[in-house]
Every structure is written in C-alpha cells, then in structure tokens.
Write a protein that holds these residues in place. Sequence first.
Motif, PDB file in Angstrom:
ATOM      1  N   PRO A   1       0.843  -1.198   0.000  1.00  0.00           N
ATOM      2  CA  PRO A   1       0.000   0.000   0.000  1.00  0.00           C
ATOM      3  C   PRO A   1       0.881   1.252   0.000  1.00  0.00           C
ATOM      4  O   PRO A   1       1.903   1.293   0.699  1.00  0.00           O
ATOM      5  CB  PRO A   1      -0.801  -0.127   1.305  1.00  0.00           C
ATOM      6  CG  PRO A   1      -0.795  -1.594   1.612  1.00  0.00           C
ATOM      7  CD  PRO A   1       0.524  -2.095   1.132  1.00  0.00           C
TER       8      PRO A   1
ATOM      9  N   GLY B   1      -3.769   8.228  -1.388  1.00  0.00           N
ATOM     10  CA  GLY B   1      -4.973   7.456  -1.692  1.00  0.00           C
ATOM     11  C   GLY B   1      -5.722   7.063  -0.439  1.00  0.00           C
ATOM     12  O   GLY B   1      -5.274   7.292   0.689  1.00  0.00           O
ATOM     13  N   ASP B   2      -6.874   6.428  -0.647  1.00  0.00           N
ATOM     14  CA  ASP B   2      -7.741   6.064   0.481  1.00  0.00           C
ATOM     15  C   ASP B   2      -7.107   5.038   1.407  1.00  0.00           C
ATOM     16  O   ASP B   2      -7.441   4.972   2.590  1.00  0.00           O
ATOM     17  CB  ASP B   2      -9.072   5.505  -0.044  1.00  0.00           C
ATOM     18  CG  ASP B   2      -9.896   6.569  -0.736  1.00  0.00           C
ATOM     19  OD1 ASP B   2      -9.573   7.756  -0.579  1.00  0.00           O
ATOM     20  OD2 ASP B   2     -10.855   6.197  -1.445  1.00  0.00           O
ATOM     21  N   VAL B   3      -6.240   4.203   0.859  1.00  0.00           N
ATOM     22  CA  VAL B   3      -5.563   3.173   1.650  1.00  0.00           C
ATOM     23  C   VAL B   3      -4.083   3.532   1.736  1.00  0.00           C
ATOM     24  O   VAL B   3      -3.385   3.582   0.717  1.00  0.00           O
ATOM     25  CB  VAL B   3      -5.744   1.780   1.016  1.00  0.00           C
ATOM     26  CG1 VAL B   3      -4.997   0.726   1.824  1.00  0.00           C
ATOM     27  CG2 VAL B   3      -7.235   1.431   0.925  1.00  0.00           C
TER      28      VAL B   3
ATOM     29  N   GLN C   1     -15.641   3.443   1.535  1.00  0.00           N
ATOM     30  CA  GLN C   1     -15.570   2.272   0.667  1.00  0.00           C
ATOM     31  C   GLN C   1     -14.518   1.285   1.148  1.00  0.00           C
ATOM     32  O   GLN C   1     -14.764   0.075   1.224  1.00  0.00           O
ATOM     33  CB  GLN C   1     -15.258   2.694  -0.770  1.00  0.00           C
ATOM     34  CG  GLN C   1     -15.357   1.554  -1.783  1.00  0.00           C
ATOM     35  CD  GLN C   1     -16.756   1.014  -1.899  1.00  0.00           C
ATOM     36  OE1 GLN C   1     -17.697   1.748  -2.148  1.00  0.00           O
ATOM     37  NE2 GLN C   1     -16.905  -0.294  -1.710  1.00  0.00           N
ATOM     38  N   ALA C   2     -13.326   1.781   1.487  1.00  0.00           N
ATOM     39  CA  ALA C   2     -12.257   0.889   1.947  1.00  0.00           C
ATOM     40  C   ALA C   2     -12.634   0.209   3.262  1.00  0.00           C
ATOM     41  O   ALA C   2     -12.376  -0.983   3.455  1.00  0.00           O
ATOM     42  CB  ALA C   2     -10.956   1.675   2.107  1.00  0.00           C
TER      43      ALA C   2
ATOM     44  N   ASP D   1     -15.203  -2.459   2.401  1.00  0.00           N
ATOM     45  CA  ASP D   1     -14.637  -3.601   1.675  1.00  0.00           C
ATOM     46  C   ASP D   1     -13.836  -4.533   2.588  1.00  0.00           C
ATOM     47  O   ASP D   1     -13.894  -5.762   2.427  1.00  0.00           O
ATOM     48  CB  ASP D   1     -13.728  -3.105   0.548  1.00  0.00           C
ATOM     49  CG  ASP D   1     -14.511  -2.476  -0.592  1.00  0.00           C
ATOM     50  OD1 ASP D   1     -15.738  -2.665  -0.647  1.00  0.00           O
ATOM     51  OD2 ASP D   1     -13.886  -1.789  -1.430  1.00  0.00           O
TER      52      ASP D   1
ATOM     53  N   TYR E   1      -5.789  -6.565  -1.670  1.00  0.00           N
ATOM     54  CA  TYR E   1      -6.875  -5.613  -1.903  1.00  0.00           C
ATOM     55  C   TYR E   1      -6.451  -4.628  -2.973  1.00  0.00           C
ATOM     56  O   TYR E   1      -5.452  -3.918  -2.811  1.00  0.00           O
ATOM     57  CB  TYR E   1      -7.221  -4.873  -0.602  1.00  0.00           C
ATOM     58  CG  TYR E   1      -8.313  -3.830  -0.753  1.00  0.00           C
ATOM     59  CD1 TYR E   1      -9.588  -4.186  -1.155  1.00  0.00           C
ATOM     60  CD2 TYR E   1      -8.049  -2.479  -0.484  1.00  0.00           C
ATOM     61  CE1 TYR E   1     -10.592  -3.240  -1.290  1.00  0.00           C
ATOM     62  CE2 TYR E   1      -9.043  -1.515  -0.616  1.00  0.00           C
ATOM     63  CZ  TYR E   1     -10.322  -1.904  -1.019  1.00  0.00           C
ATOM     64  OH  TYR E   1     -11.309  -0.958  -1.154  1.00  0.00           O
ATOM     65  N   ASN E   2      -7.186  -4.608  -4.077  1.00  0.00           N
ATOM     66  CA  ASN E   2      -6.877  -3.718  -5.205  1.00  0.00           C
ATOM     67  C   ASN E   2      -5.407  -3.828  -5.631  1.00  0.00           C
ATOM     68  O   ASN E   2      -4.736  -2.824  -5.880  1.00  0.00           O
ATOM     69  CB  ASN E   2      -7.210  -2.264  -4.846  1.00  0.00           C
ATOM     70  CG  ASN E   2      -8.702  -2.030  -4.737  1.00  0.00           C
ATOM     71  OD1 ASN E   2      -9.515  -2.839  -5.200  1.00  0.00           O
ATOM     72  ND2 ASN E   2      -9.088  -0.926  -4.119  1.00  0.00           N
ATOM     73  N   GLY E   3      -4.909  -5.064  -5.677  1.00  0.00           N
ATOM     74  CA  GLY E   3      -3.539  -5.308  -6.097  1.00  0.00           C
ATOM     75  C   GLY E   3      -2.489  -5.040  -5.040  1.00  0.00           C
ATOM     76  O   GLY E   3      -1.286  -5.177  -5.314  1.00  0.00           O
ATOM     77  N   MET E   4      -2.902  -4.690  -3.823  1.00  0.00           N
ATOM     78  CA  MET E   4      -1.960  -4.401  -2.726  1.00  0.00           C
ATOM     79  C   MET E   4      -1.930  -5.572  -1.754  1.00  0.00           C
ATOM     80  O   MET E   4      -2.987  -6.090  -1.359  1.00  0.00           O
ATOM     81  CB  MET E   4      -2.379  -3.125  -1.987  1.00  0.00           C
ATOM     82  CG  MET E   4      -2.321  -1.872  -2.836  1.00  0.00           C
ATOM     83  SD  MET E   4      -2.949  -0.402  -1.973  1.00  0.00           S
ATOM     84  CE  MET E   4      -4.712  -0.707  -1.988  1.00  0.00           C
TER      85      MET E   4
END
Length: 539
Positions: A45, A77-79, A96-97, A100, A397-400
Amino acid sequence: MLGDLYQAFGPRLFYFLIGAPIFIFVLSKIYLLRKRGMRNGLKKPPGPKGWPLIGNLLDMPTSNQYLTYMDWGKKYGDVVGVDICGRPILILNSRQAIHDLLIKRSAIYSNRPRMELLNTWGRWDWTLVLMQGSEEMHRQRRMLGQCLNKGMIPRYHAAIQREALDFCLRLAKTPENYKELIDHMSGANIMMITYGHKVKEEADENVERVHDVFSEFIKLGNAGSHIVDFFPALSALPSWVFGLDFAKTMKRLASLMDSSLIDPYFQGIREIESGVAKSPSMLHTLLDAYTQDDGSVEHERSIQAATGVAYLGIALIAGGDTTMITICTFLLAMMLYPEAQRNARAEIDALLKNERLPTFEVRGSEVPAIRRSHDERSFQPTAPLAVAHQSTEDDVYNGMFIPAGTTIFPNTWACLQNEDDFPEPDVFKPERYLDGVTLKEGSVLAKEFAFGYGRRVCSGKHLADAIVWMNLSLLLAAFDISLPTDKLGNPIMPDLNYEYGATTVHPKPFQCKISLRSEKHGELLRASLNASEGADRSN
C-alpha cells in the motif's frame, strides 16, 4: 535480580548488558517481519517513505493523528500503508475501503492488535474492547448481545427517560453546571442498566472509579503507541525501566481495573439479594440465564467481565464519555445555529402542542427535527479514529498485499469529511438527511460511523443511541439554548478547537446560556418525573 546486576557492574555496563540483547532482538524481529511481508508481483500500500530499520517511526504523529492520516490519504490514496520497525500498519481513509475490508471481509479483519502495555501492565486483558479473538471474547459478546441487542433496549426506556427528566430539572436550576450534570446522568444510566444500582446524589464511588480510570488512561497517550506494544518482549522488564511516573500510573491503572471487574459486580449481587437493586438490569438478566439448579453461576468470571465492560468499556467508549461529548457538541450547535433550533422547536411544538414532552413512544412518529439533530454527527464527531483492527490472514486488496498481523486504523474523521457524502461537513446541517419528512434516498448517516465497524461494532450502540436521543429530545422541547453575552451585550463565542484525548476529541470548556422556555415546561418536567418515579415505586 536486576538491582544486584546494577550494583555489581555499574550503570554503563548494566545498561549495555540489558540494551545489547534487546537491540539484537529488535533488529532480528524487524528483519523477519519485513521478509514475511514480501510477495512477488504484489505492491505494498502506498505511503510516506520510511527510514532503514525504523520505517515510518519518526513520521507517526503524536497528536491529532486523524488529521495527519487524512492528509496522507489526499496524497497517497484512500488506503495508506506505513511501517513501524517492521510492523505493517494500514490506514483506511474512506467509507468504501472500510466497507470492503472491515465489513465484507470481516472474517479476517476482526481481530484486535494486542496492546501489550494495557493488557499486561494495565490489567485490561479482561475487557472485550481490546480482547483478541478467543472463546472468551465470543462468550462476552453473546452475553452483551443478550442484554443490549436492539430488542432489549425498550426494557431500559423507563430508566433512561427518568434520568433524562432528572437531568433536565437539575439543569434548569444550575445551567452553569451542565457538564457535571451530564456526567451524573450518564453514570446513573450506566449503573442502573448494568447492575440495577441507583447512584448517590453527589459523588458515587462507582462513577468516580470510571473517572479515575480515564484520568490514568489518558496519561499514557495514544493507545497502542508505546514501544512495548511494538515489541511485546519488553513487557518482561519491570515497568520502572520506563520511568517512575510511568510505573506509578501503570500500578494505579491495574488496581483500578481489578476493582472495576470485581467491586460493582459483588455490590450488585448484594443489592439483588437485599432487594435494593432495580430490575431489569444486565446483571439480573445474566444471573437468571446462567444460575444452575444447585445455586452456582456458570461462567461467572465472564459475567463479571461482560458487566464490567458495560460499566467501564461502554461508559468510556460508547456511554458516559461520548454521551458527554455528544450533548456538549449539541449545545454548541444550538448556540451557533439558532435557526436550526427554531425549526426543530416548531416541529416539536406542532406535534406535542406544548402539552406534553417527548417520550420514546413518539420516536417513530414524523418528527424530522429530532431525527435530524440526532443523526447530525459529522459536525465534530466524538471518536475520529475507531479502535484498531488486525488482520489474521494474508490478503490482497486492489492489487496491494496486506500481510497477516497488519494493524488497521479506520479513519472515521476522513470519512465524515467526504463532501460527496456530507456536503459542508464542518457545518451543523441536519436537513442534509431529509427530503421533507422522509429520509433522502442514498443518504449516509454520520451516526453509522460512531460505534466501530464490522464484527467489532460496539455492543452498546443501541443503548448509547437511546440515551442520546431522549436527552436531545427533551433539551430541544423544554429549553432555550443561546450564546451568553458579556457586560456590553456582545456574544461570547466558544472555542471550537477540540482537544484530542486517548480515544475521543473533547470540546474545550465553554459558557452556554440555557433556560427553560417557560414555567409550563418546568411543570411538565416535574410532572413527568413524578409520574415516572411513581411507576417505578409500584413495580
């Protein structure tokens, strides 16, 4: 033994002998943690660049963390991912994060990081709030669910309304003491609902104990940020290694936590046996459920802990402390936004005709004013950072890549500052939620962020919600709330820079002009309280 070594080798060699193994241990631990976190083809991340060995240790804020985390979110970013001496930390800056990970994937994101400082030295190991996954944790949650689920809260309505009426009458007499009166009302609710205990008129030792725990707790700074929390092996050292004042604080906190577990429980047992305790209460419910035919109590230690959590954990995190902050913030909002107060009062008067006061029976009726004011918590939220979670399995999560054991901080403040969900978030604007008298489609309520997330949502959320609703309703119906003025008639403006505590943000002390709308409203309060107390005596 350590004292003998100190005398034998002298201070320099003593600290070398103690420090060298610790340093070697720390380096090896960092290496192993970093190596475990590497995965081919997966990115970490994004976040601020750290230093060798210590990672982002020097980047971590010591106060107002939620603001720094939100700034990082705008940049990365959000994360956001950071690293403290090899230990991964994830900061979630968006609804959203949080949804999820902490809700949709709650099966692997519902653990708590072990806060070694509080659990080992502070004796918080029995509290559900900080407990890691275990059978005891699930048992306590089941017990709290038995007593505090949404369907059980109406059993406590009479007690909540009685304490709210008593609070309002006291407030009418001494409005300058509003903070002390809110505190008394909060403590009275918690003790009555948990143990059936009626608090004393003035100082009650059970309420004072909560204050003492909180006073010692905030001396420790940010929960989970001590070096012992990052390197639990250091807890094997005596606490005085970190300073005599620190050692005294931990000793005092441990003593208070022991008494919080035992003393109110056995006081409640004695009051039940003597017929003094009021019913219903959590203690009554759990004893009825777990007392065996031979008179023994199954899982008695868990009952002590569950009621202790309601008394202490909920009082600090979702009851007394946040009730105090929420009502104080409401008073600030009414002073600063008089038009919102007038609109709310007009709607209440249209329903109640100045002939009666709000009760729980009108909660479901078309009174948008009360609902709006109750739901409007994006304006100065009480807990900007939720209690940390911890992942139990490696995840992507999202490629992280998110390794098992990652500490996760949900940044509630950043969520409530999102203008897509909360236009003009710094403004008290309760009408944002309603289209006339109906909830706007797709509205996100700020109060949904107030009690934690996923499987670790606060067990006392429905109770705290009911207490706040009743008190705000009566304040709106019976009082005029306005800015005080100086000798020249100029308004005295409050300082809106909130102070960050151990888990919550508090408004700074402020003056407030609070007065009954009319003598009739005072009569309604007195009559309602007399009727409530009469009904209580007849039961």
